[in-house]
Scaffold this active site. Structure first.
Site, PDB file in Angstrom:
ATOM      1  N   LEU A 138       1.769  44.273   1.707  1.00 56.37           N
ATOM      2  CA  LEU A 138       1.207  43.784   0.452  1.00 56.37           C
ATOM      3  C   LEU A 138       1.076  44.933  -0.553  1.00 56.37           C
ATOM      4  O   LEU A 138       1.080  45.961  -0.526  1.00 56.37           O
ATOM      5  CB  LEU A 138      -0.642  43.690   0.788  1.00 56.37           C
ATOM      6  CG  LEU A 138      -1.455  43.313  -0.506  1.00 56.37           C
ATOM      7  CD1 LEU A 138      -1.326  41.956  -0.979  1.00 56.37           C
ATOM      8  CD2 LEU A 138      -2.730  43.336  -0.039  1.00 56.37           C
TER       9      LEU A 138
ATOM     10  N   ILE B 262       1.592  48.948   2.911  1.00 60.40           N
ATOM     11  CA  ILE B 262       1.192  48.851   1.226  1.00 60.40           C
ATOM     12  C   ILE B 262       2.317  49.162   0.686  1.00 60.40           C
ATOM     13  O   ILE B 262       2.957  50.398   0.835  1.00 60.40           O
ATOM     14  CB  ILE B 262       0.041  49.729   1.015  1.00 60.40           C
ATOM     15  CG1 ILE B 262      -1.139  49.477   1.930  1.00 60.40           C
ATOM     16  CG2 ILE B 262      -0.115  49.545  -0.558  1.00 60.40           C
ATOM     17  CD1 ILE B 262      -1.888  48.151   1.825  1.00 60.40           C
ATOM     18  N   LYS B 263       2.665  48.104  -0.120  1.00 57.81           N
ATOM     19  CA  LYS B 263       4.298  48.356  -1.023  1.00 57.81           C
ATOM     20  C   LYS B 263       3.445  49.072  -2.217  1.00 57.81           C
ATOM     21  O   LYS B 263       2.900  48.848  -2.944  1.00 57.81           O
ATOM     22  CB  LYS B 263       4.760  46.983  -1.378  1.00 57.81           C
ATOM     23  CG  LYS B 263       5.069  46.224  -0.314  1.00 57.81           C
ATOM     24  CD  LYS B 263       5.667  44.705  -0.473  1.00 57.81           C
ATOM     25  CE  LYS B 263       6.869  44.749  -1.346  1.00 57.81           C
ATOM     26  NZ  LYS B 263       7.410  43.547  -1.860  1.00 57.81           N
ATOM     27  N   VAL B 264       4.641  50.187  -2.622  1.00 56.54           N
ATOM     28  CA  VAL B 264       4.379  51.363  -3.668  1.00 56.54           C
ATOM     29  C   VAL B 264       5.749  51.410  -4.270  1.00 56.54           C
ATOM     30  O   VAL B 264       6.736  51.631  -3.263  1.00 56.54           O
ATOM     31  CB  VAL B 264       3.925  52.493  -3.222  1.00 56.54           C
ATOM     32  CG1 VAL B 264       3.841  53.371  -4.316  1.00 56.54           C
ATOM     33  CG2 VAL B 264       2.450  52.374  -2.445  1.00 56.54           C
TER      34      VAL B 264
END
Length: 863
Positions: free
Chosen positions: A108, A139-141
C-alpha cells in the site's frame, strides 16, 4: 508445469500488479495464488481509481461511508484502501507463512503528495502499517531524496518497505543503503530484525519507452537499454548484500531487500509480450506483472537464468549511449519527475472520482433504464449460465473456447481488452508528436472501415483541427478532398492494418503524386506490412506500428484512433481513462448483472435469438457519429453463418406503428417510450472512451450468445475478389438497372431494407437518402439502413452477405462528373468505383440476396 511455478524454483517470486475488491471477494485472487503461483500484490491509486469510478465494486462500502456522514474523499480512500490491502494480505497469509515471512506481501502506497516530505511520509507510513496490523503488508515509499531518510527510519521502526519509482542504478544503491542503515539502527537498539522485509521496485519498460524515442530509427539498441540497466542494478544488489557489513546483519536474521522488477508490461508491439520477464530472471528477485503479462508468461514464457548472463554486453550497451547523444542520467531524472507527477495527478483523479461516485450514489444515478418485457427471463437465465461457465474470466484469459474450439483469429485478436492500459504509456509521446505537427492546418485521413470510423467520431465530437476522412473511391469525393484546402498545409495519415487496402493505397498514390513531400505523410499499420516498408522507403514523417493482436473494428483505442485524435487536439488521456474505467467495470471478477459490457452483450444476444435482431440505436447529437463506428463493430462481428445482429443507425424515431416486432431499442441518454428498450445514461463526451470499450466487450459477449466467431469476417473477401476479377477482365460488364417496384413488393415483416449508395457523401445526398429511408420504413414497416459505398463494404458488407437472408438491398449508383487517374495503376478511380459496385452486386446475387440497382432519382420517383 506452469512457467510461473518454475520461476519460483529459480528463486524469483511472481507478484500481481493489480488489485480491486471484486478480485478479492470473488475468489479470483485466491485462484491466482493457487494456479499462477502469485506470491504478492502491488497496487496504486491509478488502479483503485479505475475500479471505483468504473465499477460497482465499492458502491456498498461508499454508500455505508456516506450514510455514516463521511464525505472527505481522502478519508474515504484510506478506508477503502486499508480494507482492500487487509483482505489481500489475508489471502496471501498462507504464502507468507510458508515462506517463513519472506514472501506473500501486499503493498500500500503512502499518499503521492508526500513524496517530498520526509516527516509526513514517516507518520503516514507508520499509521498505515500499524492500522493494518498484519506482518505481510509493505508500505510503498518513493525513492526520492526526501524518501530515503523516511525509508531508513521506517525500516528502523520495523515497517516493511517497498521502495518505488527507482530508475537508475545510483538511485537503487541509495535505496538499498537506506534499508541496510535502517536494519543496523534497529539492531543497535536491541530490536529484532528477523521480521523486517523490503523490496526495491526498479522500473523497466518505461526506460525503453523513453530511450527508444531518442535512438535513431532502426538502432539495434532499441529495446535493450532497460534490461541492461536492470542487469547492472542486479549486479550492484549482489555486491551490496554481501561482504562483512551485510553478513553481520544476515547473522542476526536480516532479510535481503530483493530487487523487484516493476513496469514489466511490454509497451512496444514489436517486442515480445514477455520480454521484461524472460530477460530478468534471477534468484532473490520479484517480478510484479500486470495480469495480461502474467497470463502471457504462463502461456508461453521461457524460464532460464538470465539476469547474470551477458553482463559485459549490458555494460557496453549503457556505455555507448553518450556517443549516441543519450544522456541516461537526464532520462532517469525525467522519468522520476514524470512518475511523481503522474502518481500525484492520478491521486487527484482518484479523489475526484470518489467524490463523483459518492454524489452518484446519493442521487441513485448511473444504472440503465430497462424495459425488456418478455426478454427479462431469458436474460436472467443467460447471465446465470455465463457466471457458472466463468465467461468473463475466460474472456480476459483469452480463452478461445468462449466462442470456438479453433483458436484461429481469436487468441491473436483479443489485444483490445488491455489497450486502454497499454496505450497510456505512449500518449505523452503521441501528444508531443501532435505538437510537432502544429504547422499543418488540416489533417487528411486515408483509410477504410476500422481505420477511419473512430477518427471520424473523434473529429465530429471534439472538433479541433479540421479532419477530412477519405474512405471512398468516388472521384468527385477524392477531388473534393484535394480542393478542401492548400495541399501544402495538409498532413496525410495513411492508415491500413493489413497495409494492402486497395482504396487506401490508391488514395496515397494520388496525393503523394501531388504533394511530393514525404514529411507530410504519416503511416499507421501493423508491423511487417507492405505499408510499413513503403513508408520507410519514402521517408514518411512518422510510422506508427499498431499492436497486431487487434482486429480493425476493435482498434478505436489503438494508434488507428488515437493518432488522429491527438492531431486534432483531443485529450487522448481522458479517452483512455474513461475506457480503463469501463474495462474495470467489465473485469473478470464482476458478476453478470453488475458487468455493463457482459450485461449489454447478453441483452442484444438474447434479443436476437428471440427474433429481435434489428438493434435500433439512438444517440444524442453530440456523439451522433458514434453510431457509424458501432454499426461496423456489430455488423461485421455478428453477421455470419446465417445469423447476426442488424444495427440500425441514424433512423429517425417514428410512431410505434411503423415498427415491427423485430426491434430492440438501445439509447445512449435519449429518452424513448419505444419497447423493448435500454437507455444507457449519457455522462457526456468526456466518457466517450468508456462507450467504445463497453460496446466492444458487449459485441464479443453477443458473439458468445449467438455461438459465432466475432473476430473474423469470412464473407468480406467475396466482394473484393469480384472487384479484382472485374478490374483484371478489362471492360466492365454493363450492369442493368433493376425493377425497384418489383423488389419492394418482396419485402416482408422481419426484413430490413439496406440502401447502398455509391455516391459522394455530401450533405445533399445524405439528406435525400435519409428522406427515402424514412418513406421506406413507414411504408413497409421494416428497419432501414443507409451506407455509402465502398465505405460500407468495410462495415456492413459482411452482414449483408454472411448474415440472415432478411436483407433487401437497393444499390444506388451515379455517373461521376469527373474521373481521376491513379498513379501507378492501370485503372482510374471511376473504374475502381464501378468495379466495386458491380463486384458487390455479383457477390450479393451469388448469395441469393434480393437486390436492385437504381439511380437516386429512380428511388425517389418510386417513393
Amino acid at each position: 508445469m506452469n512457467p510461473l511455478f518454475r520461476l519460483r524454483a529459480l528463486g524469483q517470486s511472481a507478484w500481481l500488479d493489480y488489485i480491486r475488491r471484486g478480485l478479492i471477494t470473488s475468489g479470483g485472487l485466491k485462484r491466482l495464488v493457487d494456479e499462477y503461483a502469485i506470491a504478492g500484490v502491488t497496487s496504486n491509486p491509478t488502479i483503485l481509481n479505475k475500479a471505483i469510478s468504473g465499477s460497482s465494486d465499492y458502491d456498498d462500502a461508499l454508500r455505508s461511508l456516506v450514510e455514516s456522514g463521511e464525505r472527505d474523499p481522502k478519508a474515504i480512500f484510506l478506508c477503502l484502501a486499508i480494507e482492500d490491502i487487509g483482505m489481500t494480505a489475508d489471502v496471501l497469509r498462507p504464502v507468507h507463512e510458508e515462506a517463513k515471512g519472506g514472501d506473500g506481501f501486499a503493498s500500500l502506497e503512502v499518499s503521492p503528495d508526500l513524496a517530498r516530505d520526509t516527516e509526513a511520509t514517516v507518520r503516514e507510513g507508520l499509521s498505515l502499517f500499524r492500522g493494518l496490523a498484519r506482518p505481510n503488508v509493505m508500505i510503498k515509499v518513493p525513492g526520492t531524496p526526501e524518501g530515503l531518510p523516511a525509508i531508513e527510519e521506517l525500516t528502523r521502526q520495523g515497517v516493511n518497505i517497498n521502495v518505488t519509482l527507482l530508475f537508475d542504478v545510483k538511485a537503487y544503491e541509495k535505496a538499498a543503503l537506506a534499508y541496510i542503515a535502517g536494519l543496523e539502527r534497529r539492531l543497535e537498539a536491541g530490536e529484532s530484525i528477523k521480521s523486517v522485509a523490503g523490496v526495491a521496485s526498479f522500473f523497466v519498460s518505461r526506460v525503453d519507452t523513453a530511450v527508444d524515442a531518442l535512438l535513431p530509427e532502426g538502432s539495434p539498441l532499441r529495446g535493450k537499454v532497460a534490461i541492461a540497466n536492470a542487469k547492472l542494478a542486479y549486479e550492484r544488489f549482489r555486491n551490496l548484500f554481501s561482504g562483512p557489513r551485510w553478513q553481520r546483519l544476515a547473522a542476526a536474521g536480516g532479510r535481503l531487500q530483493r530487487p523487484l522488477w516493476a513496469s514489466t508490461g511490454t509497451k512496444n508491439p514489436s517486442y515480445s509480450d514477455v520480454l521484461y520477464v524472460e530477460e530478468l530472471i534471477g534468484a532473490d528477485t520479484v517480478n510484479t506483472m500486470p495480469e495480461s503479462t502474467m497470463q502471457a508468461f504462463a502461456d508461453h514464457g521461457l524460464v532460464r537464468q538470465t539476469l547474470e548472463a551477458e553482463l559485459e554486453e549490458a555494460e557496453m550497451t549503457i556505455g555507448v549511449l553518450p556517443e549516441l547523444g543519450v544522456d541516461l542520467a537526464a532520462v532517469m531524472a525525467k522519468l522520476l519527475e514524470d512518475g511523481l507527477a503522474a502518481f500525484q495527478k492520478d491521486f487527484e483523479k482518484l479523489l475526484a472520482g470518489i467524490e463523483a461516485k459518492c454524489e452518484k450514489i446519493v442521487a441513485a444515478d448511473g444504472r440503465p433504464q430497462v424495459n425488456l418485457g418478455p426478454l427479462a427471463t431469458p436474460l436472467e437465465e443467460r447471465l446465470s449460465d455465463m457466471e457458472k461457465a466463468e465467461v468473463p474470466r475466460r474472456i480476459w484469459a483469452s480463452d478461445h473456447t468462449v466462442w470456438q474450439h479453433d483458436p484461429t483469429e481469436i487468441t491473436d485478436r483479443l489485444g483490445w481488452l488491455r489497450l486502454p492500459e497499454k496505450m497510456h504509456e505512449h500518449m505523452d509521446q503521441l501528444q508531443a508528436f501532435a505538437e510537432s505537427c502544429a504547422e499543418f492546418e488540416r489533417i487528411v485521413l486515408l483509410g477504410m472501415g476500422g481505420s477511419s470510423l473512430a477518427p471520424e467520431v473523434f473529429s465530429t465530437t471534439f472538433g479541433g483541427k479540421p479532419l477530412t476522412v477519405l474512405d471512398t473511391t468516388h472521384p468527385e469525393a477524392v477531388l473534393a478532398a484535394e480542393k478542401a484546402g492548400d495541399l501544402k498545409s495538409a498532413l496525410f495519415i495513411v492508415a491500413s492494418k493489413s497495409g494492402g487496402t486497395v482504396e487506401t493505397l490508391s488514395h496515397f498514390a494520388y496525393f503523394f503524386d501531388r504533394v511530393r513531400d514525404s514529411r507530410q505523410f504519416v503511416a499507421i499499420t501493423d508491423p511487417g506490412t507492405t505499408l510499413e516498408a513503403l513508408a520507410r522507403m519514402k521517408g514518411f514523417r512518422r510510422v506508427f506500428l499498431n499492436p497486431p493482436d487487434i482486429g480493425g473494428r476493435y482498434s478505436a483505442l489503438s494508434y488507428f484512433g488515437l493518432v488522429p485524435a491527438a492531431l486534432i487536439g483531443a485529450d487522448v488521456h481522458d479517452l483512455l481513462d474513461a475506457a480503463e474505467e469501463m474495462a474495470c467495470a467489465c473485469a473478470d471478477c464482476v458478476p453478470g448483472v453488475e458487468n455493463p459490457g457482459l450485461w449489454l452483450g447478453a441483452v442484444i444476444g438474447e434479443a436476437t435469438k428471440a427474433g429481435r435482431d434489428k438493434l435500433t440505436l439512438l444517440f444524442p447529437d453530440e456523439v451522433s457519429a458514434f453510431g457509424a463506428w458501432l454499426e461496423q463493430l456489430i455488423a461485421e462481428s455478428t453477421g455470419k453463418e446465417g445469423t447476426g445482429i442488424v444495427p440500425v443507425d441514424g433512423e429517425p424515431p417514428g410512431a410505434p406503428v411503423v415498427y415491427g416486432d423485430d426491434r430492440l431499442f438501445v439509447s445512449l441518454g435519449v429518452e424513448t417510450a419505444l419497447e423493448p428498450s435500454v437507455i444507457i445514461p449519457f455522462e457526456g463526451v468526456q466518457k466517450l472512451g468508456a462507450e467504445f470499450f463497453r460496446w466492444e466487450f458487449a459485441t464479443a459477449v453477443a458473439g458468445h450468445v449467438l455461438g459465432i466467431h466475432p473476430f473474423d469476417q469470412p464473407n468480406v473477401q467475396a466482394a473484393k475478389d469480384a472487384t479484382r476479377r472485374l478490374l483484371e477482365a478489362g471492360d466492365l460488364p454493363t450492369e442493368p438497372y433493376g425493377d425497384l417496384a418489383a423488389l419492394l413488393e418482396q419485402v416482408r415483416p422481419g426484413d430490413y431494407l439496406a440502401i447502398q449508395a455509391y455516391l459522394p457523401r455530401t450533405p445533399d445526398n445524405a439528406s435525400r437518402l435519409q428522406a427515402a429511408r424514412v418513406k421506406l420504413r413507414d411504408r413497409h414497416r421494416v428497419a432501414t439502413t443507409v451506407g455509402f459505398g465502398p465505405r460500407f463494404l468495410h462495415s456492413t458488407g459482411q452482414l449483408h452477405k454472411g448474415g440472415p437472408p432478411s436483407g433487401v438491398f437497393i444499390q444506388v449508383v451515379d455517373e461521376p462528373s469527373v474521373d481521376l487517374d491513379i498513379p501507378g495503376k492501370p485503372f482510374t478511380f471511376r473504374r475502381l468505383l464501378d468495379a466495386q459496385s458491380a463486384g458487390d452486386l455479383q457477390a450479393l446475387r451469388a448469395r441469393g440476396r434480393r437486390v436492385a440497382r437504381v439511380r437516386l432519382s429512380d428511388l425517389e420517383e418510386v417513393l
